[in-house]
Design a protein around this motif. Structure first.
Motif: not given
Length: 82
Positions: A44, A46, A59-62, A65-66, A69
């Motif tokens: 995980v 960016l 997973i290219k997200a902050s 956020e991950v 979720s």
């Protein structure tokens, strides 16, 4: 990293079904290669990492956020308040 801590981390990764790498470039060795010892690992982050091609999932997200979720999906809707 003290040798004893590295050995423990290697042991734990060796027996792990899944390692989740959160917000790291995985560039600093020897720690950056620890996830490769697990059966599978997820990144995980960016930005790209040198270990992306080995990951089971990227997973290219902050991370925030991950994790929000994930915790909600696991049933921890108010986990931040605990």
């Amino acid at each position: 990293l003290p040798e004893q801590d590295l050995k423990r981390a290697e042991h734990e990764c060796d027996r792990s079904d899944l390692v989740i790498c959160l917000g790291t470039s995985l560039r600093i060795e020897p720690v950056g290669s620890l996830p490769l010892r697990a059966k599978r690992f997820v990144i995980v982050n960016l930005q790209e990492t040198p270990k992306d091609t080995y990951a089971a999932m990227i997973i290219k997200a902050s991370v925030d956020e991950v994790m929000d979720s994930l915790m909600e999906a696991l049933g921890y809707r108010d986990w931040k308040d605990e």
